[in-house]
Design a protein around this motif. Structure first.
Motif, PDB file in Angstrom:
ATOM      1  N   LEU A  57       0.836  -1.201   0.000  1.00 18.39           N
ATOM      2  CA  LEU A  57       0.000   0.000   0.000  1.00 18.39           C
ATOM      3  C   LEU A  57       0.876   1.259   0.000  1.00 18.39           C
ATOM      4  CD1 LEU A  57      -3.220   0.788   1.749  1.00 18.39           C
ATOM      5  CD2 LEU A  57      -1.268   2.134   2.453  1.00 18.39           C
ATOM      6  N   LEU A  58       1.917   1.270   0.838  1.00 16.63           N
ATOM      7  CA  LEU A  58       2.797   2.443   0.893  1.00 16.63           C
ATOM      8  C   LEU A  58       3.557   2.621  -0.419  1.00 16.63           C
ATOM      9  CD1 LEU A  58       4.206   2.316   4.504  1.00 16.63           C
ATOM     10  CD2 LEU A  58       2.357   3.717   3.605  1.00 16.63           C
ATOM     11  N   ASN A  59       4.040   1.530  -0.974  1.00 21.06           N
ATOM     12  CA  ASN A  59       4.727   1.628  -2.265  1.00 21.06           C
ATOM     13  C   ASN A  59       3.767   2.105  -3.359  1.00 21.06           C
ATOM     14  OD1 ASN A  59       7.246   0.900  -1.323  1.00 21.06           O
ATOM     15  ND2 ASN A  59       6.942  -1.266  -1.736  1.00 21.06           N
ATOM     16  N   ALA A  60       2.532   1.653  -3.287  1.00 22.47           N
ATOM     17  CA  ALA A  60       1.525   2.113  -4.244  1.00 22.47           C
ATOM     18  C   ALA A  60       1.280   3.609  -4.093  1.00 22.47           C
ATOM     19  CB  ALA A  60       0.222   1.337  -4.068  1.00 22.47           C
ATOM     20  N   GLY A  61       1.468   4.107  -2.868  1.00 25.62           N
ATOM     21  CA  GLY A  61       1.332   5.552  -2.644  1.00 25.62           C
ATOM     22  C   GLY A  61       2.334   6.333  -3.463  1.00 25.62           C
ATOM     23  N   PHE A  62       3.556   5.824  -3.574  1.00 25.96           N
ATOM     24  CA  PHE A  62       4.554   6.488  -4.409  1.00 25.96           C
ATOM     25  C   PHE A  62       4.149   6.410  -5.878  1.00 25.96           C
ATOM     26  CE2 PHE A  62       7.171   5.663  -0.615  1.00 25.96           C
ATOM     27  CZ  PHE A  62       7.653   6.940  -0.402  1.00 25.96           C
ATOM     28  N   GLU A  63       3.586   5.273  -6.266  1.00 21.62           N
ATOM     29  CA  GLU A  63       3.106   5.140  -7.647  1.00 21.62           C
ATOM     30  C   GLU A  63       1.962   6.124  -7.916  1.00 21.62           C
ATOM     31  OE1 GLU A  63       2.122   1.002  -8.222  1.00 21.62           O
ATOM     32  OE2 GLU A  63       4.101   0.374  -7.500  1.00 21.62           O
ATOM     33  N   MET A  64       1.072   6.252  -6.935  1.00 19.40           N
ATOM     34  CA  MET A  64      -0.035   7.200  -7.083  1.00 19.40           C
ATOM     35  C   MET A  64       0.487   8.628  -7.157  1.00 19.40           C
ATOM     36  SD  MET A  64      -3.104   5.743  -4.712  1.00 19.40           S
ATOM     37  CE  MET A  64      -2.596   4.233  -3.912  1.00 19.40           C
ATOM     38  N   PHE A  65       1.525   8.923  -6.350  1.00 20.04           N
ATOM     39  CA  PHE A  65       2.155  10.241  -6.430  1.00 20.04           C
ATOM     40  C   PHE A  65       2.695  10.468  -7.831  1.00 20.04           C
ATOM     41  CE2 PHE A  65       6.306  12.286  -6.654  1.00 20.04           C
ATOM     42  CZ  PHE A  65       5.903  13.607  -6.513  1.00 20.04           C
ATOM     43  N   ASP A  66       3.387   9.470  -8.377  1.00 16.26           N
ATOM     44  CA  ASP A  66       3.939   9.610  -9.725  1.00 16.26           C
ATOM     45  C   ASP A  66       2.829   9.843 -10.753  1.00 16.26           C
ATOM     46  OD1 ASP A  66       6.613   9.449  -9.052  1.00 16.26           O
ATOM     47  OD2 ASP A  66       6.790   7.315  -9.500  1.00 16.26           O
ATOM     48  N   GLU A  67       1.731   9.126 -10.600  1.00 13.11           N
ATOM     49  CA  GLU A  67       0.582   9.277 -11.497  1.00 13.11           C
ATOM     50  C   GLU A  67       0.026  10.710 -11.408  1.00 13.11           C
ATOM     51  OE1 GLU A  67      -3.898   7.738 -10.914  1.00 13.11           O
ATOM     52  OE2 GLU A  67      -2.410   6.110 -11.031  1.00 13.11           O
ATOM     53  N   GLU A 122      14.874   4.436  -9.967  1.00 16.10           N
ATOM     54  CA  GLU A 122      15.210   5.406 -11.010  1.00 16.10           C
ATOM     55  C   GLU A 122      14.323   5.292 -12.240  1.00 16.10           C
ATOM     56  OE1 GLU A 122      19.416   5.302 -11.789  1.00 16.10           O
ATOM     57  OE2 GLU A 122      19.906   5.928  -9.746  1.00 16.10           O
ATOM     58  N   GLU A 123      13.437   4.314 -12.276  1.00 16.26           N
ATOM     59  CA  GLU A 123      12.500   4.170 -13.390  1.00 16.26           C
ATOM     60  C   GLU A 123      11.202   4.948 -13.142  1.00 16.26           C
ATOM     61  OE1 GLU A 123      13.516   2.679 -16.209  1.00 16.26           O
ATOM     62  OE2 GLU A 123      15.394   2.474 -15.110  1.00 16.26           O
ATOM     63  N   ARG A 124      11.035   5.468 -11.927  1.00 13.73           N
ATOM     64  CA  ARG A 124       9.830   6.226 -11.594  1.00 13.73           C
ATOM     65  C   ARG A 124       9.682   7.445 -12.500  1.00 13.73           C
ATOM     66  NH1 ARG A 124      10.100   8.410  -5.832  1.00 13.73           N
ATOM     67  NH2 ARG A 124       8.057   9.148  -6.475  1.00 13.73           N
ATOM     68  N   PHE A 125       8.446   7.842 -12.736  1.00 14.71           N
ATOM     69  CA  PHE A 125       8.180   9.045 -13.524  1.00 14.71           C
ATOM     70  C   PHE A 125       8.881  10.254 -12.918  1.00 14.71           C
ATOM     71  CE2 PHE A 125       5.853  13.002 -13.931  1.00 14.71           C
ATOM     72  CZ  PHE A 125       5.864  13.168 -15.309  1.00 14.71           C
ATOM     73  N   PHE A 126       8.753  10.416 -11.616  1.00 13.60           N
ATOM     74  CA  PHE A 126       9.327  11.588 -10.954  1.00 13.60           C
ATOM     75  C   PHE A 126      10.832  11.656 -11.190  1.00 13.60           C
ATOM     76  CE2 PHE A 126      11.093  13.884  -7.297  1.00 13.60           C
ATOM     77  CZ  PHE A 126      10.387  15.077  -7.397  1.00 13.60           C
ATOM     78  N   TYR A 127      11.523  10.549 -10.942  1.00 11.04           N
ATOM     79  CA  TYR A 127      12.970  10.535 -11.120  1.00 11.04           C
ATOM     80  C   TYR A 127      13.326  10.790 -12.583  1.00 11.04           C
ATOM     81  CZ  TYR A 127      17.826   9.221 -11.349  1.00 11.04           C
ATOM     82  OH  TYR A 127      19.185   9.257 -11.581  1.00 11.04           O
ATOM     83  N   GLN A 128      12.709  10.052 -13.478  1.00  5.71           N
ATOM     84  CA  GLN A 128      13.039  10.170 -14.902  1.00  5.71           C
ATOM     85  C   GLN A 128      12.807  11.583 -15.432  1.00  5.71           C
ATOM     86  OE1 GLN A 128      14.374   8.088 -17.376  1.00  5.71           O
ATOM     87  NE2 GLN A 128      15.046   7.052 -15.506  1.00  5.71           N
ATOM     88  N   THR A 129      11.714  12.201 -15.039  1.00  5.33           N
ATOM     89  CA  THR A 129      11.396  13.549 -15.520  1.00  5.33           C
ATOM     90  C   THR A 129      12.366  14.569 -14.947  1.00  5.33           C
ATOM     91  OG1 THR A 129       9.093  12.851 -15.661  1.00  5.33           O
ATOM     92  CG2 THR A 129       9.519  15.204 -15.821  1.00  5.33           C
ATOM     93  N   LEU A 130      12.656  14.441 -13.670  1.00  7.81           N
ATOM     94  CA  LEU A 130      13.634  15.333 -13.046  1.00  7.81           C
ATOM     95  C   LEU A 130      14.992  15.182 -13.734  1.00  7.81           C
ATOM     96  CD1 LEU A 130      14.329  17.330 -10.747  1.00  7.81           C
ATOM     97  CD2 LEU A 130      14.800  15.328  -9.301  1.00  7.81           C
ATOM     98  N   TYR A 131      15.426  13.954 -13.913  1.00 10.89           N
ATOM     99  CA  TYR A 131      16.722  13.687 -14.557  1.00 10.89           C
ATOM    100  C   TYR A 131      16.771  14.269 -15.976  1.00 10.89           C
ATOM    101  CZ  TYR A 131      20.559  11.196 -16.757  1.00 10.89           C
ATOM    102  OH  TYR A 131      21.697  10.895 -17.455  1.00 10.89           O
ATOM    103  N   GLN A 132      15.700  14.080 -16.733  1.00 13.53           N
ATOM    104  CA  GLN A 132      15.677  14.595 -18.119  1.00 13.53           C
ATOM    105  C   GLN A 132      15.790  16.120 -18.150  1.00 13.53           C
ATOM    106  OE1 GLN A 132      15.996  12.950 -21.011  1.00 13.53           O
ATOM    107  NE2 GLN A 132      16.255  11.159 -19.686  1.00 13.53           N
ATOM    108  N   HIS A 133      15.136  16.791 -17.217  1.00 13.28           N
ATOM    109  CA  HIS A 133      15.237  18.259 -17.185  1.00 13.28           C
ATOM    110  C   HIS A 133      16.619  18.714 -16.735  1.00 13.28           C
ATOM    111  CE1 HIS A 133      11.406  19.715 -18.539  1.00 13.28           C
ATOM    112  NE2 HIS A 133      10.802  18.779 -17.837  1.00 13.28           N
ATOM    113  N   VAL A 134      17.218  17.990 -15.813  1.00  7.76           N
ATOM    114  CA  VAL A 134      18.589  18.328 -15.410  1.00  7.76           C
ATOM    115  C   VAL A 134      19.529  18.124 -16.596  1.00  7.76           C
ATOM    116  CG1 VAL A 134      20.536  17.650 -13.932  1.00  7.76           C
ATOM    117  CG2 VAL A 134      18.236  17.885 -12.948  1.00  7.76           C
ATOM    118  N   LEU A 135      19.380  17.018 -17.288  1.00 11.32           N
ATOM    119  CA  LEU A 135      20.208  16.720 -18.464  1.00 11.32           C
ATOM    120  C   LEU A 135      20.045  17.802 -19.535  1.00 11.32           C
ATOM    121  CD1 LEU A 135      22.128  14.556 -19.613  1.00 11.32           C
ATOM    122  CD2 LEU A 135      20.110  13.412 -20.558  1.00 11.32           C
ATOM    123  N   GLN A 136      18.820  18.177 -19.821  1.00 11.42           N
ATOM    124  CA  GLN A 136      18.561  19.227 -20.809  1.00 11.42           C
ATOM    125  C   GLN A 136      19.107  20.576 -20.340  1.00 11.42           C
ATOM    126  OE1 GLN A 136      14.351  19.183 -21.734  1.00 11.42           O
ATOM    127  NE2 GLN A 136      14.400  17.001 -22.211  1.00 11.42           N
TER     128      GLN A 136
END
Length: 190
Positions: A57-67, A122-136
């Protein structure tokens, strides 16, 4: 999304919100699945239809946050990558703030003791999006440095602020403090 899928999503979110409200007043260890079900007005079987355990349930909370973060992110346009990075930090802080320091503390505590540390994925939406903006931002000369290092430091800072906010029982503005500290990191790399 079909009506049935939308209803399932709403039910899953309802169970999660109910659990986090219980975690805000009692420790994660003290709250039972039976307590969650009673408060959410669902059967124990209903709980297990959506979650394998309290940890799930707690891990799903992070998924819901990403959503939720993805939805908020897609509604925005940004003038530059720094603005996008700040938006992501603000959205994260606002989401944590909305569940309160008690529940946030329990959720973060569970990640420390969990074998499955979804927060570090590192596959999470939040991480990936943050990383892509830092890279750009590096590619467009908004920042200087290594994208992985900068992303990692932003995440360390924001997790640390959330932890400190919990220690101080939510006594300061989490969003404001998170943005201030992340802006300091970004300034260092400019």
């Amino acid at each position: 999304m079909t009506t049935r899928q939308e209803q399932a999503r709403k039910t899953k979110h309802h169970i999660y919100r109910t659990a986090t409200s219980l975690f805000a007043t009692s420790s994660y260890e003290q709250v039972t699945i039976r307590d969650i079900c009673k408060s959410a007005n669902i059967s124990i079987g209903g709980f297990y239809h959506y979650f394998d355990s309290k940890m799930d349930l707690l891990n799903a909370g992070f998924e819901m946050f990403d959503e939720q973060c993805r939805e908020h992110y897609q509604e925005k346009t940004f003038e530059n990558n720094i603005q996008a990075i700040e938006f992501l930090v603000q959205d994260q802080s606002s989401s944590i703030n909305s569940i309160g320091y008690g529940a946030a503390t329990q959720i973060f505590k569970s990640q420390v003791t969990s074998d499955d540390k979804y927060i570090l994925n590192e596959e999470r939406f939040f991480y990936q999006t943050l990383y892509q903006h830092v890279l750009q931002a590096i590619e467009q000369k908004e920042l200087k440095g290594d994208a992985k290092t900068i992303t990692s430091e932003i995440l360390m800072i924001t997790r640390g602020i959330i932890y400190d906010w919990g220690l101080h029982e939510g006594s300061y503005d989490l969003v404001e403090k998170s943005l201030k500290m992340v802006r300091m990191v970004l300034k260092y790399y400019q």
